[in-house]
Write a protein that holds these residues in place. Sequence first.
Motif, PDB file in Angstrom:
ATOM      1  N   LEU A 155       0.834  -1.207   0.000  1.00  0.00           N
ATOM      2  CA  LEU A 155       0.000   0.000   0.000  1.00  0.00           C
ATOM      3  C   LEU A 155       0.867   1.255   0.000  1.00  0.00           C
ATOM      4  O   LEU A 155       1.985   1.243   0.519  1.00  0.00           O
ATOM      5  N   HIS A 156       0.342   2.330  -0.567  1.00  0.00           N
ATOM      6  CA  HIS A 156       1.073   3.595  -0.559  1.00  0.00           C
ATOM      7  C   HIS A 156       0.082   4.755  -0.547  1.00  0.00           C
ATOM      8  O   HIS A 156      -1.095   4.594  -0.888  1.00  0.00           O
ATOM      9  N   TRP A 157       0.579   5.914  -0.169  1.00  0.00           N
ATOM     10  CA  TRP A 157      -0.242   7.119  -0.186  1.00  0.00           C
ATOM     11  C   TRP A 157      -0.561   7.477  -1.622  1.00  0.00           C
ATOM     12  O   TRP A 157       0.296   7.386  -2.510  1.00  0.00           O
ATOM     13  N   ILE A 158      -1.800   7.878  -1.880  1.00  0.00           N
ATOM     14  CA  ILE A 158      -2.235   8.209  -3.235  1.00  0.00           C
ATOM     15  C   ILE A 158      -2.520   9.702  -3.322  1.00  0.00           C
ATOM     16  O   ILE A 158      -3.324  10.240  -2.559  1.00  0.00           O
ATOM     17  N   ALA A 159      -1.859  10.358  -4.244  1.00  0.00           N
ATOM     18  CA  ALA A 159      -2.039  11.802  -4.413  1.00  0.00           C
ATOM     19  C   ALA A 159      -3.413  12.115  -4.989  1.00  0.00           C
ATOM     20  O   ALA A 159      -3.986  11.310  -5.728  1.00  0.00           O
ATOM     21  N   PRO A 160      -3.955  13.274  -4.670  1.00  0.00           N
ATOM     22  CA  PRO A 160      -5.261  13.677  -5.236  1.00  0.00           C
ATOM     23  C   PRO A 160      -5.092  14.122  -6.683  1.00  0.00           C
ATOM     24  O   PRO A 160      -3.971  14.274  -7.180  1.00  0.00           O
ATOM     25  N   THR A 161      -6.198  14.353  -7.353  1.00  0.00           N
ATOM     26  CA  THR A 161      -6.148  14.876  -8.709  1.00  0.00           C
ATOM     27  C   THR A 161      -5.780  16.362  -8.673  1.00  0.00           C
ATOM     28  O   THR A 161      -5.826  17.006  -7.611  1.00  0.00           O
ATOM     29  N   TYR A 162      -5.446  16.898  -9.828  1.00  0.00           N
ATOM     30  CA  TYR A 162      -5.013  18.289  -9.912  1.00  0.00           C
ATOM     31  C   TYR A 162      -6.089  19.233  -9.364  1.00  0.00           C
ATOM     32  O   TYR A 162      -7.268  19.093  -9.685  1.00  0.00           O
ATOM     33  N   GLY A 163      -5.661  20.176  -8.544  1.00  0.00           N
ATOM     34  CA  GLY A 163      -6.568  21.175  -7.996  1.00  0.00           C
ATOM     35  C   GLY A 163      -7.264  20.770  -6.709  1.00  0.00           C
ATOM     36  O   GLY A 163      -7.969  21.566  -6.103  1.00  0.00           O
ATOM     37  N   VAL A 164      -7.075  19.509  -6.293  1.00  0.00           N
ATOM     38  CA  VAL A 164      -7.707  19.016  -5.070  1.00  0.00           C
ATOM     39  C   VAL A 164      -6.688  18.998  -3.937  1.00  0.00           C
ATOM     40  O   VAL A 164      -5.539  18.590  -4.124  1.00  0.00           O
ATOM     41  N   CYS A 165      -7.109  19.424  -2.777  1.00  0.00           N
ATOM     42  CA  CYS A 165      -6.264  19.379  -1.575  1.00  0.00           C
ATOM     43  C   CYS A 165      -6.607  18.119  -0.792  1.00  0.00           C
ATOM     44  O   CYS A 165      -7.769  17.891  -0.463  1.00  0.00           O
ATOM     45  N   LYS A 166      -5.600  17.316  -0.509  1.00  0.00           N
ATOM     46  CA  LYS A 166      -5.828  16.107   0.291  1.00  0.00           C
ATOM     47  C   LYS A 166      -5.473  16.379   1.748  1.00  0.00           C
ATOM     48  O   LYS A 166      -4.396  16.901   2.061  1.00  0.00           O
ATOM     49  N   ILE A 167      -6.393  16.000   2.644  1.00  0.00           N
ATOM     50  CA  ILE A 167      -6.195  16.158   4.086  1.00  0.00           C
ATOM     51  C   ILE A 167      -6.044  14.769   4.699  1.00  0.00           C
ATOM     52  O   ILE A 167      -6.972  13.964   4.632  1.00  0.00           O
ATOM     53  N   ASN A 168      -4.893  14.489   5.257  1.00  0.00           N
ATOM     54  CA  ASN A 168      -4.703  13.239   6.004  1.00  0.00           C
ATOM     55  C   ASN A 168      -4.677  13.566   7.488  1.00  0.00           C
ATOM     56  O   ASN A 168      -3.948  14.470   7.913  1.00  0.00           O
ATOM     57  N   THR A 169      -5.476  12.852   8.280  1.00  0.00           N
ATOM     58  CA  THR A 169      -5.535  13.096   9.720  1.00  0.00           C
ATOM     59  C   THR A 169      -5.425  11.792  10.495  1.00  0.00           C
ATOM     60  O   THR A 169      -5.699  10.714   9.964  1.00  0.00           O
ATOM     61  N   ASP A 170      -5.051  11.915  11.757  1.00  0.00           N
ATOM     62  CA  ASP A 170      -4.962  10.739  12.619  1.00  0.00           C
ATOM     63  C   ASP A 170      -5.082  11.174  14.068  1.00  0.00           C
ATOM     64  O   ASP A 170      -4.845  12.332  14.411  1.00  0.00           O
ATOM     65  N   GLY A 171      -5.473  10.231  14.916  1.00  0.00           N
ATOM     66  CA  GLY A 171      -5.564  10.470  16.349  1.00  0.00           C
ATOM     67  C   GLY A 171      -4.652   9.525  17.099  1.00  0.00           C
ATOM     68  O   GLY A 171      -4.291   8.453  16.585  1.00  0.00           O
ATOM     69  N   SER A 172      -4.266   9.907  18.304  1.00  0.00           N
ATOM     70  CA  SER A 172      -3.358   9.084  19.106  1.00  0.00           C
ATOM     71  C   SER A 172      -3.782   9.161  20.570  1.00  0.00           C
ATOM     72  O   SER A 172      -4.313  10.183  21.018  1.00  0.00           O
ATOM     73  N   ARG A 173      -3.541   8.061  21.306  1.00  0.00           N
ATOM     74  CA  ARG A 173      -3.860   8.024  22.739  1.00  0.00           C
ATOM     75  C   ARG A 173      -2.760   7.331  23.512  1.00  0.00           C
ATOM     76  O   ARG A 173      -2.300   6.255  23.124  1.00  0.00           O
ATOM     77  N   ASN A 174      -2.326   7.944  24.607  1.00  0.00           N
ATOM     78  CA  ASN A 174      -1.352   7.347  25.507  1.00  0.00           C
ATOM     79  C   ASN A 174      -2.086   6.391  26.442  1.00  0.00           C
ATOM     80  O   ASN A 174      -2.945   6.820  27.220  1.00  0.00           O
ATOM     81  N   CYS A 175      -1.761   5.109  26.361  1.00  0.00           N
ATOM     82  CA  CYS A 175      -2.486   4.101  27.142  1.00  0.00           C
ATOM     83  C   CYS A 175      -2.291   4.264  28.643  1.00  0.00           C
ATOM     84  O   CYS A 175      -3.143   3.847  29.432  1.00  0.00           O
ATOM     85  N   VAL A 176      -1.188   4.857  29.054  1.00  0.00           N
ATOM     86  CA  VAL A 176      -0.902   5.015  30.478  1.00  0.00           C
ATOM     87  C   VAL A 176      -1.625   6.222  31.057  1.00  0.00           C
ATOM     88  O   VAL A 176      -2.346   6.126  32.051  1.00  0.00           O
ATOM     89  N   SER A 177      -1.449   7.379  30.421  1.00  0.00           N
ATOM     90  CA  SER A 177      -2.030   8.621  30.943  1.00  0.00           C
ATOM     91  C   SER A 177      -3.455   8.856  30.470  1.00  0.00           C
ATOM     92  O   SER A 177      -4.202   9.614  31.086  1.00  0.00           O
ATOM     93  N   GLY A 178      -3.841   8.238  29.349  1.00  0.00           N
ATOM     94  CA  GLY A 178      -5.157   8.483  28.781  1.00  0.00           C
ATOM     95  C   GLY A 178      -5.232   9.763  27.972  1.00  0.00           C
ATOM     96  O   GLY A 178      -6.297  10.122  27.471  1.00  0.00           O
ATOM     97  N   LEU A 179      -4.088  10.468  27.824  1.00  0.00           N
ATOM     98  CA  LEU A 179      -4.074  11.720  27.072  1.00  0.00           C
ATOM     99  C   LEU A 179      -4.183  11.434  25.573  1.00  0.00           C
ATOM    100  O   LEU A 179      -3.579  10.485  25.068  1.00  0.00           O
ATOM    101  N   ILE A 180      -4.949  12.258  24.897  1.00  0.00           N
ATOM    102  CA  ILE A 180      -5.145  12.070  23.457  1.00  0.00           C
ATOM    103  C   ILE A 180      -4.625  13.283  22.681  1.00  0.00           C
ATOM    104  O   ILE A 180      -4.523  14.389  23.221  1.00  0.00           O
ATOM    105  N   SER A 181      -4.292  13.043  21.434  1.00  0.00           N
ATOM    106  CA  SER A 181      -3.807  14.103  20.557  1.00  0.00           C
ATOM    107  C   SER A 181      -4.182  13.753  19.127  1.00  0.00           C
ATOM    108  O   SER A 181      -4.586  12.626  18.827  1.00  0.00           O
ATOM    109  N   ALA A 182      -4.055  14.724  18.256  1.00  0.00           N
ATOM    110  CA  ALA A 182      -4.371  14.509  16.848  1.00  0.00           C
ATOM    111  C   ALA A 182      -3.404  15.300  15.993  1.00  0.00           C
ATOM    112  O   ALA A 182      -2.775  16.261  16.455  1.00  0.00           O
ATOM    113  N   GLY A 183      -3.282  14.892  14.751  1.00  0.00           N
ATOM    114  CA  GLY A 183      -2.411  15.595  13.822  1.00  0.00           C
ATOM    115  C   GLY A 183      -2.897  15.393  12.407  1.00  0.00           C
ATOM    116  O   GLY A 183      -3.672  14.470  12.124  1.00  0.00           O
ATOM    117  N   GLY A 184      -2.455  16.267  11.524  1.00  0.00           N
ATOM    118  CA  GLY A 184      -2.848  16.131  10.137  1.00  0.00           C
ATOM    119  C   GLY A 184      -2.070  17.077   9.248  1.00  0.00           C
ATOM    120  O   GLY A 184      -1.326  17.937   9.724  1.00  0.00           O
TER     121      GLY A 184
END
Length: 204
Positions: free
Chosen positions: A34-63
């Motif tokens: 698998l690989h990241w697939i670029a969008p077509t011309y003129g389209v902006c692609k937004i990739n996002t993800d979330g993360s959680r620390n199993c010990v502290s329970g703190l969450i964060s996100a990035g994109g």
Amino acid sequence: MPGEPHQLILQYALEWFNATNLPSLSYVPSIVQLHWIAPTYGVCKINTDGSRNCVSGLISAGGLLRDNYGAWIKGFSVNLGVGSVLEAELWGIFWGLHLAWESGFRDVEVESDSSVAVALLSSSTISTHPLFSLIRCCKLKVQDGWSCSVKHIFREQNVAADVLASMSSEFGTGVQYFTEVPTFLASCLAEDAIGVTRSRVVCA
């Protein structure tokens, strides 16, 4: 009244289960590339993800936002306090949409490796859902007078967003915006841009 009603109930439940379930199939694991697939011309692609620390329970996100060449446009990370992984995934989508809109893009594709988050945004949600307000905010942004789609992808296609979400704990509280490529993300972006593949085991 039967002498052992709980045994009778259990028996009926097992019979119903066996009668309504299809015979088990043997799934053979295989490896796909698998690989990241670029969008077509003129389209902006937004990739996002979330993360959680199993010990502290703190969450964060990035994109991040990228163009049809895989070139960096902007990125973000956000520390969200204590919460669930699903909450982090939804906040990631929300802030990704917000950043794209504020940056002037009106034709965007959102990709997330959370199938649950994507499903929630593409179906009706009951008002008693614990994350109803956040889900509704994301839906309103998706429908906010632009061309916007939300799609599920696998983690192997979402590595850059995963790195940003994981690194969010290194930054201050609240939302951090990146106009330049963070040094820790440079190699990952280069690999995505040239279509480097990553292996995933799937069951066929």
